[in-house]
Enzyme design. Structure first.
Site, PDB file in Angstrom:
ATOM      1  N   LYS A 581       0.863  -1.200   0.000  1.00 56.50           N
ATOM      2  CA  LYS A 581       0.000   0.000   0.000  1.00 56.50           C
ATOM      3  C   LYS A 581       0.894   1.243   0.000  1.00 56.50           C
ATOM      4  O   LYS A 581       0.638   2.220  -0.710  1.00 56.50           O
ATOM      5  CB  LYS A 581      -0.911  -0.017   1.228  1.00 56.50           C
ATOM      6  CG  LYS A 581      -2.008   1.029   1.223  1.00 56.50           C
ATOM      7  CD  LYS A 581      -1.589   2.403   1.696  1.00 56.50           C
ATOM      8  CE  LYS A 581      -2.742   3.385   1.711  1.00 56.50           C
ATOM      9  NZ  LYS A 581      -2.351   4.728   2.108  1.00 56.50           N
ATOM     10  N   ASP A 597      -5.100   4.955 -15.721  1.00 59.03           N
ATOM     11  CA  ASP A 597      -6.122   4.135 -15.072  1.00 59.03           C
ATOM     12  C   ASP A 597      -5.510   3.453 -13.842  1.00 59.03           C
ATOM     13  O   ASP A 597      -4.824   2.432 -13.949  1.00 59.03           O
ATOM     14  CB  ASP A 597      -6.600   3.093 -16.099  1.00 59.03           C
ATOM     15  CG  ASP A 597      -7.711   2.210 -15.561  1.00 59.03           C
ATOM     16  OD1 ASP A 597      -7.907   2.169 -14.328  1.00 59.03           O
ATOM     17  OD2 ASP A 597      -8.364   1.544 -16.384  1.00 59.03           O
ATOM     18  N   HIS A 694       3.976  11.937  10.159  1.00 56.10           N
ATOM     19  CA  HIS A 694       2.644  11.920   9.570  1.00 56.10           C
ATOM     20  C   HIS A 694       1.731  12.910  10.289  1.00 56.10           C
ATOM     21  O   HIS A 694       1.041  13.710   9.682  1.00 56.10           O
ATOM     22  CB  HIS A 694       2.083  10.504   9.690  1.00 56.10           C
ATOM     23  CG  HIS A 694       0.842  10.300   8.904  1.00 56.10           C
ATOM     24  ND1 HIS A 694       0.878  10.114   7.544  1.00 56.10           N
ATOM     25  CD2 HIS A 694      -0.450  10.274   9.274  1.00 56.10           C
ATOM     26  CE1 HIS A 694      -0.361   9.974   7.115  1.00 56.10           C
ATOM     27  NE2 HIS A 694      -1.184  10.069   8.138  1.00 56.10           N
TER      28      HIS A 694
END
Ligand code: MEV
Length: 751
Positions: A581, A597, A694
Site C-alpha cells: 500500500k 487508469d 505523519h
C-alpha cells in the site's frame, strides 16, 4: 522565428565597471523571448525598437514575463535581454546560426549599440551576459566592451534570494554622478573597485574562498557608499538575516557566508555566496528575515533559437532538486516547476489552477455527471533516474505522501539516484474458449494458425501497427479439468505509448470467432488482462548507510531495521499488503496525475504480488557493503497518448512536466516514486515511527478543519503536535487560545 536571451545577476564590480574596472556577471535561467511576428504584436520597448532600427528590420514581439515575479521586476536585466533576444531573432530570421560564437558576438555588438542608444549610462555588462551566457568578466574598453567567459570554481555555491519588498536604488547613480569627486564617495568607490579586481583574480585562480572574500569586501564597500550617499545600497534585511543565522556582521571582516545585493540599483535579488549551500533551516530563517528563496541557476547558453527542439530541451537540463521548495508560495512553486520542466507559466496556471476540468467536458466524459471533484496536485522533487532528473507530478489526498517521497528521493540521490528498466509495453488480449471437446487438437490447430491469428490481430489495429506496435506472440492454455472443457488464448500486443485497453479489447474481439472455429469451440469472453506481467518495470537504488541516519540513530541501525521490515513483509502477507500500500501511495499519485487508469494498475500490481500463490512484497531491501539496496518490480500499463489525456489539460500538463517521451519512461518514473514512498515508510518505522512525521502534516488539515485560517493554521498545527493532541477538538482548543477566546467559541468558527 524566436530567440531567447537569459537575464543576469551582478556579483562584483557594480558601479566600478562604469569606470573601467572588471565586473563579474552571471547569466541566469530566466529568459526573454523575442519573436519575429506580424506588425500588430511588435514590441514598443525602446531598446527593441532601437535594435530593429539598426538592423533595418520589423520590430519583434517580446515576452519578458519570466524575469518578473508576482508582477514585480526582479532586476535581472530585462531590457538588456530584450535587446539581445530581439537582435538574435532578427539575425536568425535572416538565416544566421546563433550557435556560431561569431554570430553571438555580432548580436552582442548590435544589442550593445542599441541599448546605449536608449540607456547611454549603462555598463553593457548585462548585455554581455545575455548574449554570451555563463559567467562573464566584463570591463569597458574605450567605447567598446571586453567580455570573457569564465568558469566558476566548483566549490562556489550561490543561491538567489528575493527581497520580499521592492528596493529601488536607481537614483543612487544620479547622486553618484554629481558627488563622485567627494573624498568619502571616492574612497568607497575605490573599495568597490578593489573588490572587483579581487573578484576577477579569484575567479582566474579558481578559488571559491577568495571569491567569497571578494564578495564580502564588495558588500562592505557598497554599504559604506550607501552611507555616504545617504541611500541604503545594502538593505537592512541583510543584517537581520545574518543575525538570525548567527553570522557575524559583515562589517566585522572575514565571512564564510556572504549575502550580497546584486547590481547597482533597481534589483531585488540578493545572492547567498559561500562554499556551502544553505540548509533547509537556513532557508526558512532567511525567508523569515525577508529573503525568500528564488530558483535561479546559471544559464550556460547565451542568446539561442527558442524553437530549436531537442537541442534546447537538453540544454534546459531539468533539475528536480529545488532546495526550500516546500517553503515557497504556491505561485513561486509553480514558477520554479515551470522553469525546471520548461513549461509555459500561463499554460501551467490555466491547466491546474482549478483542477483542470470543467463540468461540460466532464459531462462528455462519463455519464450522469453532476459536477467536478478536485484533488490536490503536487510535485515530488529530487528524483533522479538513470542519471537524469525528473519532476514527478502527484495527485493524492493523503498528507505526507509527497513530502515523504521527496525526502526519500533526496536520500536515494545521495547514492546516485535510481536505476530503472522497463519491458516492452506488452498487454494480453484474452479469448475464452468453451466446450472444447478435444483440447489437444485445439492446441495443435491454434499453434498451426499462429501467423494467421497474429495478422488478423494486426489488421484490427492498423493505427497501432503504423506506430510500430501490434501483435507479437500467442499462447494457448487449458483451464480447469476435463469437465470444464475450457481454454484461453492470450495474444500479446505491443501497445507502444498507449495504455492499450481499447486496442487490446479490439484485438480480442477481432480474433475470437476465428479461434473458436480453429478449436471447434464456443467463444466466451474477449477482453484484455490487467495482469500485464510482460509489461513490468524494475527499479533499484543503493543508498549509503549515512544517508539514512536520523537525529537519534546511525544509518547502519536504520538500515538494519529497514531490512528487518522487508523480511517481515516477505514472511507475512498481512504486512506485505500494507508494505505494498505504501508503494502504491507513490505509484498511484503519478498514475492519477498523468490521467492513467489507477484501478488497472492496482489490480495488476496486487495480482503480480500474489503470482506465486502467496501475497508478497513488491519491493525488498537488503544491506550490502554499507549500503541499503532496494529493488522493486511490478507491472505498469501506463499511456502517454489517448484516454484521459485527450480531455484533461491538467493530465497533459503533468505528463509534460515529467518529460517522458515514451510510456515506458513514464512507468519507470511511477515505479521510482513508489520505491521512494516505500523507503520513506520503512525508514520512518525503523526509527521514529510513522506517526511523528505523519501527524505533523496531518495536523495542518486538522487545524483547518477546526476553523484556523492563514497563519493560524501553522500555529495551531504546531501547538496540537506539541501537546500530542492532533484532534479537531484539540485544534479548536488551541485555536481558541490563539484567539484569546473561551475554549468553546471556536466550534462556531469551524461550523
Ligand atoms: C500509509 O499510507 C502507508 C504505510 O502504512 C506503508 C507501510 O506501512 O509500509 C506507512
Amino acid at each position: 522565428m524566436s530567440a531567447r536571451a537569459p537575464g543576469k545577476l551582478f556579483v562584483t564590480g557594480a558601479y566600478a565597471v562604469l569606470d573601467g574596472h572588471p565586473a563579474v556577471v552571471l547569466a541566469v535561467d530566466r529568459y526573454v523571448t523575442a519573436r519575429v511576428v506580424e506588425y500588430e504584436h511588435a514590441s514598443t520597448r525602446p531598446e527593441v525598437v532601437a535594435v530593429a532600427r539598426r538592423l533595418d528590420a520589423d520590430v519583434p514581439a517580446i515576452d519578458a514575463s519570466p524575469l518578473e515575479e508576482r508582477g514585480r521586476k526582479l532586476g535581472l536585466g530585462s531590457s538588456a535581454a530584450a535587446a539581445v533576444a530581439a537582435a538574435g531573432a532578427i539575425l536568425a530570421f535572416r538565416g544566421e546560426d546563433l550557435d556560431d560564437a561569431s554570430v553571438r558576438r555580432q548580436v552582442l555588438d548590435i544589442a550593445l549599440a542599441a541599448h546605449r542608444d536608449v540607456q547611454p549610462r549603462g555598463s553593457g555588462a548585462d548585455v554581455a551576459a545575455a548574449a554570451l551566457g555563463g559567467a562573464v568578466i566584463v570591463r569597458k574598453s574605450g567605447e567598446g566592451l571586453d567580455a570573457s567567459p569564465v568558469t566558476l570554481p566548483p566549490r562556489l555555491c550561490w543561491h538567489a534570494l528575493a527581497l520580499s519588498r521592492s528596493m529601488r536604488t536607481s537614483d543612487a547613480l544620479d547622486a553618484l554622478a554629481t558627488r563622485s569627486s567627494e573624498r568619502e564617495v571616492a574612497r568607497a568607490l575605490a573599495a568597490i573597485a578593489e573588490a572587483a579586481h579581487a573578484g576577477e583574480d579569484a575567479l582566474q585562480r579558481g578559488s571559491a574562498e577568495e571569491f567569497v572574500a571578494a564578495g564580502a569586501a564588495h558588500v562592505r564597500a557598497l554599504a559604506s557608499l550607501g552611507q555616504t550617499l545617504d541611500r541604503p545600497l545594502a538593505p537592512p534585511e541583510l543584517d537581520r538575516a545574518r543575525q538570525v543565522l548567527g553570522l557575524r556582521p559583515i562589517a566585522e571582516g572575514a565571512a564564510d557566508v556572504v549575502l550580497l545585493p546584486s547590481g547597482a540599483g533597481g534589483g531585488d535579488v540578493v545572492l547567498w555566496l559561500a562554499t556551502r549551500a544553505p540548509s533547509d533551516d537556513e532557508l526558512v530563517a532567511l525567508a523569515k528575515a525577508g529573503l525568500e528563496p528564488l530558483r535561479l541557476s546559471l544559464s550556460s547558453r547565451g542568446v539561442h533559437r527558442a524553437d530549436a527542439g531537442d537541442a534546447e530541451r537538453k540544454e534546459m537540463a531539468r533539475t528536480s532538486r529545488i532546495p526550500g521548495f516546500f517553503k515557497l508560495s504556491v505561485e513561486a512553486r509553480r514558477r520554479a516547476i515551470a522553469e525546471s520542466a520548461d513549461l509555459n507559466m500561463h499554460e501551467l496556471d490555466a491547466a491546474i489552477s482549478h483542477g483542470g476540468l470543467d463540468v461540460s467536458t466532464s459531462d462528455k466524459t462519463i455519464e450522469n455527471v453532476i459536477g467536478v471533484y478536485a484533488l490536490p496536485f503536487a510535485t515530488t522533487l529530487n528524483v533522479r533516474i538513470n542519471g537524469h532528473d525528473v519532476i514527478a507530478p502527484m495527485v493524492v489526498e493523503e498528507p505526507s505522501v509527497v513530502a515523504a517521497a521527496s525526502n526519500a528521493a533526496r536520500i536515494v540521490r545521495e547514492g546516485g539516484g535510481f536505476t530503472a528498466e522497463a519491458d516492452e509495453p506488452i498487454v494480453a488480449a484474452q479469448v475464452q474458449l468453451l466446450e472444447v471437446h478435444d483440447v489437444e487438437d485445439a492446441h495443435r490447430a491454434i499453434e498451426a494458425a499462429r501467423a494467421e491469428i497474429l495478422a488478423k490481430a494486426d489488421a484490427a489495429v492498423p493505427g497501432l501497427v503504423a506506430r510500430g506496435g501490434g501483435a507479437r506472440d500467442l499462447r494457448a492454455r487449458t483451464l480447469g479439468g476435463p469437465e470444464d472443457q475450457m481454454m484461453v488464448v492470450d495474444v500479446f500486443v505491443d501497445c507502444r505509448d498507449a495504455m492499450g485497453a481499447n486496442l487490446v479489447n479490439s484485438v480480442a474481439e477481432a480474433i475470437g470467432g476465428r479461434l473458436a472455429e480453429l478449436a471447434h469451440a464456443r467463444v466466451g469472453f474477449r477482453i484484455l488482462s490487467n495482469l500485464c506481467d510482460r509489461r513490468c518495470v524494475r527499479v533499484r537504488c543503493r543508498v549509503p548507510f549515512e544517508a539514512l541516519a536520523t537525529d537519534d540513530m546511525s544509518g547502519a541501525q536504520v538500515a538494519r531495521g529497514m531490512e528487518e521490515g522487508s523480511r517481515f513483509a516477505e514472511l507475512d502477507s498481512y504486512r506485505a499488503t500494507t508494505h505494498n500500500k505504501g508503494i502504491m501511495n507513490g505509484v498511484d499519485a503519478v498514475v492519477m496525475a498523468t490521467g492513467n487508469d489507477w484501478r488497472a494498475v492496482e489490480a495488476g500490481a496486487h495480482a503480480f504480488a500474489a503470482r506465486d500463490g502467496r501475497y508478497k512484497p513488491l519491493a525488498t531491501w537488503r544491506r550490502e557493503q554499507n549500503h541499503l539496496v532496494g529493488s522493486l518490480e511490478l507491472p505498469l500499463a501506463l499511456g502517454i497518448v489517448g484516454g484521459t489525456l485527450r480531455i484533461h489539460p491538467a493530465a497533459r500538463l503533468a505528463l509534460k512536466m515529467t518529460g517522458a517521451r515514451t510510456a515506458m519512461e513514464l512507468a519507470m518514473l511511477a515505479a521510482c516514486v513508489g520505491l521512494s514512498s516505500n523507503l520513506a515508510a520503512l525508514r520512518a518505522m525503523a526509527s521514529d515511527g510513522i506517526q511523528r512525521g505523519h501527524m505533523g502534516l496531518h495536523a495542518r488539515s486538522v487545524a483547518s478543519a477546526a476553523g484556523a485560517t492563514g497563519d493560524l493554521v501553522e500555529k495551531v498545527a504546531k501547538r496540537i503536535c506539541e501537546l500530542g493532541d492532533v484532534t479537531v477538538d484539540g485544534a479548536r482548543r488551541a485555536l481558541a487560545a490563539e484567539l484569546d477566546l473561551p475554549p468553546t467559541s471556536t466550534t462556531v468558527l469551524a461550523e
